[in-house]
Design a protein around this motif. Structure first.
Motif, PDB file in Angstrom:
ATOM      1  N   ALA A 197       0.863  -1.186   0.000  1.00  0.00           N
ATOM      2  CA  ALA A 197       0.000   0.000   0.000  1.00  0.00           C
ATOM      3  C   ALA A 197       0.899   1.235   0.000  1.00  0.00           C
ATOM      4  O   ALA A 197       1.883   1.286   0.739  1.00  0.00           O
ATOM      5  CB  ALA A 197      -0.904  -0.001   1.226  1.00  0.00           C
ATOM      6  N   ALA A 198       0.600   2.210  -0.845  1.00  0.00           N
ATOM      7  CA  ALA A 198       1.469   3.371  -1.006  1.00  0.00           C
ATOM      8  C   ALA A 198       1.585   4.159   0.294  1.00  0.00           C
ATOM      9  O   ALA A 198       0.590   4.636   0.845  1.00  0.00           O
ATOM     10  CB  ALA A 198       0.945   4.271  -2.113  1.00  0.00           C
ATOM     11  N   VAL A 199       2.812   4.279   0.790  1.00  0.00           N
ATOM     12  CA  VAL A 199       3.122   5.050   2.000  1.00  0.00           C
ATOM     13  C   VAL A 199       4.235   6.023   1.635  1.00  0.00           C
ATOM     14  O   VAL A 199       5.255   5.628   1.068  1.00  0.00           O
ATOM     15  CB  VAL A 199       3.575   4.122   3.148  1.00  0.00           C
ATOM     16  CG1 VAL A 199       4.073   4.937   4.343  1.00  0.00           C
ATOM     17  CG2 VAL A 199       2.430   3.213   3.578  1.00  0.00           C
ATOM     18  N   ASN A 200       4.036   7.305   1.937  1.00  0.00           N
ATOM     19  CA  ASN A 200       5.018   8.332   1.606  1.00  0.00           C
ATOM     20  C   ASN A 200       5.267   9.228   2.808  1.00  0.00           C
ATOM     21  O   ASN A 200       4.667   9.045   3.877  1.00  0.00           O
ATOM     22  CB  ASN A 200       4.521   9.173   0.416  1.00  0.00           C
ATOM     23  CG  ASN A 200       4.552   8.406  -0.894  1.00  0.00           C
ATOM     24  OD1 ASN A 200       5.604   8.202  -1.479  1.00  0.00           O
ATOM     25  ND2 ASN A 200       3.386   7.967  -1.352  1.00  0.00           N
ATOM     26  N   ILE A 218       0.887   0.363  12.734  1.00  0.00           N
ATOM     27  CA  ILE A 218       1.182   1.798  12.608  1.00  0.00           C
ATOM     28  C   ILE A 218       2.309   1.950  11.585  1.00  0.00           C
ATOM     29  O   ILE A 218       3.411   1.432  11.778  1.00  0.00           O
ATOM     30  CB  ILE A 218       1.608   2.409  13.958  1.00  0.00           C
ATOM     31  CG1 ILE A 218       0.465   2.315  14.964  1.00  0.00           C
ATOM     32  CG2 ILE A 218       2.054   3.856  13.781  1.00  0.00           C
ATOM     33  CD1 ILE A 218      -0.755   3.157  14.624  1.00  0.00           C
ATOM     34  N   ASN A 219       2.026   2.666  10.497  1.00  0.00           N
ATOM     35  CA  ASN A 219       3.018   2.859   9.443  1.00  0.00           C
ATOM     36  C   ASN A 219       4.224   3.619   9.977  1.00  0.00           C
ATOM     37  O   ASN A 219       4.069   4.655  10.633  1.00  0.00           O
ATOM     38  CB  ASN A 219       2.401   3.621   8.269  1.00  0.00           C
ATOM     39  CG  ASN A 219       1.251   2.868   7.640  1.00  0.00           C
ATOM     40  OD1 ASN A 219       1.357   1.671   7.374  1.00  0.00           O
ATOM     41  ND2 ASN A 219       0.139   3.548   7.408  1.00  0.00           N
ATOM     42  N   THR A 220       5.427   3.104   9.695  1.00  0.00           N
ATOM     43  CA  THR A 220       6.614   3.712  10.307  1.00  0.00           C
ATOM     44  C   THR A 220       7.735   4.037   9.335  1.00  0.00           C
ATOM     45  O   THR A 220       8.492   4.968   9.559  1.00  0.00           O
ATOM     46  CB  THR A 220       7.152   2.809  11.432  1.00  0.00           C
ATOM     47  OG1 THR A 220       8.178   3.482  12.140  1.00  0.00           O
ATOM     48  CG2 THR A 220       7.700   1.500  10.895  1.00  0.00           C
ATOM     49  N   SER A 221       7.879   3.268   8.237  1.00  0.00           N
ATOM     50  CA  SER A 221       9.010   3.526   7.344  1.00  0.00           C
ATOM     51  C   SER A 221       8.764   2.919   5.977  1.00  0.00           C
ATOM     52  O   SER A 221       7.848   2.106   5.794  1.00  0.00           O
ATOM     53  CB  SER A 221      10.303   2.954   7.935  1.00  0.00           C
ATOM     54  OG  SER A 221      10.211   1.547   8.073  1.00  0.00           O
ATOM     55  N   ASN A 230       7.718   6.343  -2.719  1.00  0.00           N
ATOM     56  CA  ASN A 230       7.220   4.996  -2.501  1.00  0.00           C
ATOM     57  C   ASN A 230       7.622   4.075  -3.643  1.00  0.00           C
ATOM     58  O   ASN A 230       7.399   4.376  -4.804  1.00  0.00           O
ATOM     59  CB  ASN A 230       5.696   5.026  -2.369  1.00  0.00           C
ATOM     60  CG  ASN A 230       5.110   3.641  -2.223  1.00  0.00           C
ATOM     61  OD1 ASN A 230       4.760   3.012  -3.202  1.00  0.00           O
ATOM     62  ND2 ASN A 230       5.029   3.174  -0.997  1.00  0.00           N
ATOM     63  N   ASP A 231       8.226   2.946  -3.299  1.00  0.00           N
ATOM     64  CA  ASP A 231       8.603   1.926  -4.281  1.00  0.00           C
ATOM     65  C   ASP A 231       7.859   0.622  -4.028  1.00  0.00           C
ATOM     66  O   ASP A 231       8.281  -0.442  -4.483  1.00  0.00           O
ATOM     67  CB  ASP A 231      10.119   1.673  -4.239  1.00  0.00           C
ATOM     68  CG  ASP A 231      10.913   2.797  -4.878  1.00  0.00           C
ATOM     69  OD1 ASP A 231      10.333   3.513  -5.712  1.00  0.00           O
ATOM     70  OD2 ASP A 231      12.091   2.971  -4.545  1.00  0.00           O
ATOM     71  N   GLY A 232       6.758   0.694  -3.297  1.00  0.00           N
ATOM     72  CA  GLY A 232       5.954  -0.494  -3.071  1.00  0.00           C
ATOM     73  C   GLY A 232       6.387  -1.348  -1.902  1.00  0.00           C
ATOM     74  O   GLY A 232       5.911  -2.461  -1.741  1.00  0.00           O
ATOM     75  N   ILE A 233       7.305  -0.831  -1.064  1.00  0.00           N
ATOM     76  CA  ILE A 233       7.726  -1.570   0.125  1.00  0.00           C
ATOM     77  C   ILE A 233       7.646  -0.639   1.327  1.00  0.00           C
ATOM     78  O   ILE A 233       8.409   0.324   1.435  1.00  0.00           O
ATOM     79  CB  ILE A 233       9.156  -2.115  -0.021  1.00  0.00           C
ATOM     80  CG1 ILE A 233       9.247  -3.086  -1.208  1.00  0.00           C
ATOM     81  CG2 ILE A 233       9.595  -2.821   1.254  1.00  0.00           C
ATOM     82  CD1 ILE A 233      10.635  -3.621  -1.471  1.00  0.00           C
ATOM     83  N   ALA A 234       6.700  -0.901   2.201  1.00  0.00           N
ATOM     84  CA  ALA A 234       6.518  -0.089   3.405  1.00  0.00           C
ATOM     85  C   ALA A 234       6.377  -1.006   4.607  1.00  0.00           C
ATOM     86  O   ALA A 234       6.017  -2.186   4.468  1.00  0.00           O
ATOM     87  CB  ALA A 234       5.285   0.807   3.263  1.00  0.00           C
ATOM     88  N   PHE A 235       6.678  -0.461   5.776  1.00  0.00           N
ATOM     89  CA  PHE A 235       6.671  -1.262   6.998  1.00  0.00           C
ATOM     90  C   PHE A 235       5.799  -0.611   8.071  1.00  0.00           C
ATOM     91  O   PHE A 235       5.760   0.616   8.192  1.00  0.00           O
ATOM     92  CB  PHE A 235       8.095  -1.439   7.525  1.00  0.00           C
ATOM     93  CG  PHE A 235       9.022  -2.070   6.536  1.00  0.00           C
ATOM     94  CD1 PHE A 235       8.982  -3.441   6.306  1.00  0.00           C
ATOM     95  CD2 PHE A 235       9.918  -1.310   5.808  1.00  0.00           C
ATOM     96  CE1 PHE A 235       9.823  -4.033   5.373  1.00  0.00           C
ATOM     97  CE2 PHE A 235      10.757  -1.885   4.882  1.00  0.00           C
ATOM     98  CZ  PHE A 235      10.712  -3.256   4.660  1.00  0.00           C
ATOM     99  N   ALA A 236       5.122  -1.461   8.838  1.00  0.00           N
ATOM    100  CA  ALA A 236       4.257  -0.992   9.921  1.00  0.00           C
ATOM    101  C   ALA A 236       4.550  -1.788  11.187  1.00  0.00           C
ATOM    102  O   ALA A 236       4.797  -2.995  11.130  1.00  0.00           O
ATOM    103  CB  ALA A 236       2.783  -1.145   9.535  1.00  0.00           C
ATOM    104  N   VAL A 237       4.521  -1.098  12.323  1.00  0.00           N
ATOM    105  CA  VAL A 237       4.651  -1.757  13.624  1.00  0.00           C
ATOM    106  C   VAL A 237       3.352  -2.514  13.892  1.00  0.00           C
ATOM    107  O   VAL A 237       2.276  -1.916  13.855  1.00  0.00           O
ATOM    108  CB  VAL A 237       4.892  -0.729  14.742  1.00  0.00           C
ATOM    109  CG1 VAL A 237       4.998  -1.427  16.100  1.00  0.00           C
ATOM    110  CG2 VAL A 237       6.135   0.099  14.466  1.00  0.00           C
TER     111      VAL A 237
END
Length: 440
Positions: A197-200, A218-221, A230-237
């Motif tokens: 999911a897009a995260v910026n 919680i979106n973090t990085s 955004n390159d299609g890789i995001a991380f959430a706690v």
């Protein structure tokens, strides 16, 4: 091909795409009764809006104000220095969860609601090791997001990121859960949910939702290819970690963590060949401190932990994250391999003491930095998330050369030099350069 379905009631993107042609050919009345997908018969569209709209009013914009680093004009009033997102998880108390890096260094904080209202907020507490922070503000008519366990997630579940990216108003993006148990992105307690999911920039601190609008992280990085976007890789706690940290911050304003006396490293393909085993996922016990709870539990150097608290272990991050959200006194069930045979142990989390140094036979842990001998060099193998060493900037791979100006050439000498109160100045070699780092 095996078909998989979400335990939470959502469906995989492949199932959704495959179902669309069939549903388009079915009368609207029949779709309402038979469709496995959320369908709005009045508008004739497939939609997840009904579940998600309940959560959106509880997603807020967080603005951090502080002193400007540039030239001063005589105006001492704090100015905006950072902006991110947050999620209201307790409407009655006005409790907002966001990222530590959104509020770090701030003097004042404001919370903007979707209805146009803005309020000043108070920082209840922050935890650098998990990059979480809790704010509180007083207001009426608030909404809150339902929080569910991240332990039920499966790769392929739909996921929605909500926040205020790139200066835009509230924005919703959709993707899937791309992976679970991700770690190795920094010196923190990491057991991340990965999503496409897009995260910026600006999404930091906002919620990751499931297809029913419930908070799962919680979106973090993000992991970016260099452009910062955004390159299609995001991380959430994950919510499992968030719940523990938030409860401690609300109760005491800080997170108290225990220790076990074991030092863990990640199993990979190369180390798997060295151990002559047929798995590449697990956490290797690098060393065990004498007199620690890990020693009493029977763990030895070279043991490979494969499960903890009945959860599969992907790498050292899985174990460290589980220990990192366990209160002192808690007992953790482990499954491990030793010489090809499976063993079980119960590991008790001990209260952290004022002990500065823990020395094993081949590894020394001092103020959060783990050092081992590597071809005659004292090399940093890992840095504990949230420790003094991590905050000061020591990195894995650094080679320790001196402490307080005195050269150290053995583990014993390093342990002796570090086992004193007060500041220590550690000189390390990094990429051919010498770097001096002050540890409080």
């Amino acid at each position: 091909m095996r078909r998989t379905f979400s335990r939470s009631g959502g469906f995989s993107v492949l199932a959704l795409v495959a179902a669309v042609p069939l549903l388009m050919a079915t009368p609207a009345a029949a779709q309402t009764a038979q469709s496995p997908l959320p369908y709005d018969a009045e508008r004739g569209v497939f939609t997840f809006a009904n579940g998600l709209e309940q959560a959106l009013p509880a997603v807020v914009q967080v603005t951090t104000l502080g002193s400007s680093s540039g030239p001063r004009s005589g105006d001492a009033e704090p100015r905006p220095m950072a902006s991110g997102s947050g999620a209201i998880i307790d409407a009655a108390q006005g409790i907002v969860v966001t990222n530590n890096h959104v509020v770090e260094g701030g003097q004042k904080f404001t919370v903007d609601l979707t209805d146009g209202r803005i309020f000043e907020a108070t920082l209840i507490g922050a935890d650098k090791a998990t990059d979480l922070a809790v704010l509180k503000f007083d207001a009426t008519g608030l909404s809150q997001i339902e929080v569910v366990s991240s332990d039920t997630l499966r790769t392929g579940d739909l996921a929605f990121a909500v926040g205020y990216p790139l200066g835009l108003d509230q924005t919703l993006t959709m993707g899937v859960i791309s992976g679970l148990g991700r770690s190795g992105m920094g010196d923190r307690i990491e057991d991340y949910i990965q999503t496409d999911a897009a995260v910026n920039s600006g999404n930091s601190g906002g919620p990751l939702l499931d297809s029913r609008g419930r908070l799962i992280g919680i979106n973090t990085s993000i992991l970016s290819g260099g452009g910062g976007g955004n390159d299609g890789i995001a991380f959430a706690v994950p919510s499992r970690i968030m719940n523990y940290v938030v409860a401690q911050l609300r109760e005491t304003g800080e997170v108290k963590r225990g220790v076990t006396g074991a030092i863990f490293g990640s199993l990979n393909a190369e180390r798997s060949r060295d151990f002559n085993i047929g798995i590449v996922r697990g956490a290797v016990v690098e060393d065990v401190a004498p007199g620690s709870s890990s020693e009493r539990a029977g763990l030895r150097r070279g043991d490979i932990v494969t499960r903890i608290q009945n959860r599969p272990v992907s790498n050292a991050g899985t174990v460290q994250a589980t220990i990192g959200i366990a209160a002192p006194g808690a007992e953790l069930a482990l499954v491990y391999l030793r010489d090809g045979h499976e063993g079980r142990a119960t590991l008790q989390v001990q209260e952290r003491t004022e002990q500065v140094v823990a020395a094993g036979s081949e590894v020394v842990l001092a103020r959060g930095v783990t050092v081992h001998l590597n071809e005659g060099d004292l090399q940093v193998s890992s840095v504990e998330g949230g420790s003094a060493a991590a905050a000061a900037g020591i990195r894995a791979g650094d080679v320790v050369e001196a402490v307080d100006g005195g050269r150290v050439t053995s583990l014993t000498a390093f342990a002796r030099a570090m086992d004193r109160r007060g500041q220590r100045v550690v000189s390390v070699r990094r990429g051919g350069e010498s770097v001096r780092i002050t540890l409080p």
